[in-house]
Write a protein that holds these residues in place. Structure first.
Motif, PDB file in Angstrom:
ATOM      1  N   TYR A  42       0.887  -1.097   0.007  1.00  0.00           N
ATOM      2  CA  TYR A  42       0.059  -0.029  -0.057  1.00  0.00           C
ATOM      3  C   TYR A  42       0.846   1.078   0.040  1.00  0.00           C
ATOM      4  O   TYR A  42       2.006   1.379   0.709  1.00  0.00           O
ATOM      5  N   ASN A  43       0.380   2.192  -0.911  1.00  0.00           N
ATOM      6  CA  ASN A  43       1.196   3.563  -0.686  1.00  0.00           C
ATOM      7  C   ASN A  43       0.092   4.598  -1.116  1.00  0.00           C
ATOM      8  O   ASN A  43      -0.818   4.368  -2.116  1.00  0.00           O
ATOM      9  N   SER A  44       0.071   5.675  -0.920  1.00  0.00           N
ATOM     10  CA  SER A  44      -0.668   6.801  -0.811  1.00  0.00           C
ATOM     11  C   SER A  44      -0.761   7.229  -2.523  1.00  0.00           C
ATOM     12  O   SER A  44      -1.725   8.045  -2.903  1.00  0.00           O
ATOM     13  N   GLY A  46      -0.952   5.075  -5.093  1.00  0.00           N
ATOM     14  CA  GLY A  46      -1.882   4.075  -5.566  1.00  0.00           C
ATOM     15  C   GLY A  46      -0.898   3.316  -6.601  1.00  0.00           C
ATOM     16  O   GLY A  46      -1.150   2.718  -7.873  1.00  0.00           O
ATOM     17  N   ARG A  48       1.402   0.569  -8.418  1.00  0.00           N
ATOM     18  CA  ARG A  48       1.638  -0.998  -8.355  1.00  0.00           C
ATOM     19  C   ARG A  48       3.005  -0.936  -8.817  1.00  0.00           C
ATOM     20  O   ARG A  48       3.297  -2.253  -9.263  1.00  0.00           O
ATOM     21  N   LEU A  70      -4.065  -3.607  -2.955  1.00  0.00           N
ATOM     22  CA  LEU A  70      -2.920  -2.938  -2.128  1.00  0.00           C
ATOM     23  C   LEU A  70      -2.965  -3.364  -0.844  1.00  0.00           C
ATOM     24  O   LEU A  70      -4.096  -3.325   0.072  1.00  0.00           O
ATOM     25  N   GLY A  71      -1.927  -3.647  -0.156  1.00  0.00           N
ATOM     26  CA  GLY A  71      -2.030  -4.015   1.404  1.00  0.00           C
ATOM     27  C   GLY A  71      -0.555  -4.041   1.834  1.00  0.00           C
ATOM     28  O   GLY A  71       0.420  -3.860   1.120  1.00  0.00           O
ATOM     29  N   ASP A  72      -0.380  -5.129   2.728  1.00  0.00           N
ATOM     30  CA  ASP A  72       0.855  -5.366   3.651  1.00  0.00           C
ATOM     31  C   ASP A  72       0.775  -6.590   4.109  1.00  0.00           C
ATOM     32  O   ASP A  72       0.075  -6.902   4.969  1.00  0.00           O
ATOM     33  N   HIS A  78      -5.807  -8.804   6.831  1.00  0.00           N
ATOM     34  CA  HIS A  78      -5.988  -8.531   5.668  1.00  0.00           C
ATOM     35  C   HIS A  78      -5.466  -9.467   4.705  1.00  0.00           C
ATOM     36  O   HIS A  78      -6.077  -9.980   3.967  1.00  0.00           O
TER      37      HIS A  78
END
Length: 338
Positions: A42-44, A46, A48, A70-72, A78
């Motif tokens: 995930y990043n602000s 968006g 990929r 998007l995740g971690d 999640h």
């Protein structure tokens, strides 16, 4: 092994899809007709990662063959939700830069160890037919003998390698304790297009292509077994569907090693550079942390997966240089990426 038949329509979840190897794996899965979910950190923005530059990915996304999450991997809940409903999990998400592991070791434990635990638990809950866990040749440290076979003792010579040893052992424990169908792949020094300048080959090629006359490097004596990115990706696809035992460990390497000094000469031949080498002390590992030689024995990969490398070092260097051409400048090329 017919990968088109084995993978077409299979629901495959790939962690680390935005990264160097992960993006090549996603492209290869798409080409074989798999139904892919690509986990990107995930990043602000968006972003990929490297998938944003892949025409293969863009076309598959338009056709509904691939989707992005998007995740971690550090988020257990999640991962459990995202992986549910998938048949195969390819786990490539990791922190990988060795120099940064000297200054931020806790982050390597959180991502590489706890993150792997979360993916293992999610794969177990989903009842997957196969999980492929990504190891690294760095887990061997400087080996007692070469070529290195899969049963060689593991040695943590950096916080990074120690975190990967722990992750490998977590995968092994889930195979033994819960009969999870997890296979561990252990690539040897993958290189190719999309690799960041924290690795030695893009570091050398970038400086040469930018016209730098004094190439900044660390130690020149260590020897490495370099495997091209598309070959490594092929190994992941084969491991996803091969009939191998739970907990199996398989190396992906060429069985050929060159020193960093010899590598520089090969890069000169590819680029036409006549640059000289300048030792940069900041790029030298602590004495007891440097791994002096990594040389694989590729026999098990051939026997278990039917896998053999198709792209030689010289051809791979040419393809990498072609990809880097136009992407480099002298100021950026000289910067040390940890």
């Amino acid at each position: 092994m017919d990968l088109d038949t084995e993978l077409r329509g299979r629901k495959v979840f790939v962690t680390g899809s935005d990264g160097f190897i992960g993006s090549h794996v996603v492209d290869a899965l798409i080409a074989r007709g798999a139904d892919v979910t690509a986990l990107c950190v995930y990043n602000s923005f968006g972003s990929r990662g490297w998938l944003d530059e892949s025409k293969t990915f863009a076309a598959a996304e338009r056709d509904g063959q691939v989707r992005t999450v998007l995740g971690d991997v550090r988020d257990a809940e999640h991962m459990r939700t995202a992986i549910a409903g998938h048949d195969i999990v390819l786990h490539l998400a990791a922190l990988i830069a060795i120099p940064y592991s000297y200054v931020a070791p806790r982050s390597y434990v959180e991502t590489n160890v706890i993150g792997t635990l979360n993916v293992l638990e999610a794969a177990r809950a989903a009842g997957v037919s196969r999980m492929v866990h990504t190891s690294t040749s760095e887990v061997y440290g400087t080996p007692d003998s070469v070529p290195i076979r899969e049963d060689h003792a593991l040695k943590g010579q950096s916080p990074y390698s120690a975190s990967k040893i722990a992750a490998d052992k977590m995968a092994e424990s889930y195979a033994r304790s819960f009969d999870l169908p997890v296979v561990t792949l252990r690539p040897f020094n993958t290189f190719g297009p999309r690799q960041s300048a924290r690795a030695v080959i893009p570091t050398v090629l970038s400086q040469m292509l930018a016209g730098v006359q004094n190439i900044r490097l660390g130690a020149l004596s260590p020897q490495r077994d370099f495997t091209f990115a598309t070959d490594t990706a092929e190994g992941f696809l084969r491991a996803a569907v091969a009939q191998v035992g739970n907990g199996e460990v398989i190396q992906l390497g060429t069985g050929r090693t060159v020193s960093i000094g010899e590598l520089v000469d090969l890069c000169k031949a590819v680029t036409g550079s006549n640059a000289t080498i300048e030792t940069d002390e900041a790029r030298i590992r602590p004495a007891n942390s440097e791994v002096e030689i990594l040389l694989s024995d590729p026999q098990r990969a051939k026997e278990k997966l039917g896998w053999e490398p198709a792209v030689g070092l010289e051809e791979g260097l040419k393809q990498t240089a072609d990809w880097l051409e136009g992407r480099v400048d002298a100021e950026t090329a000289l910067r040390y990426h940890t």
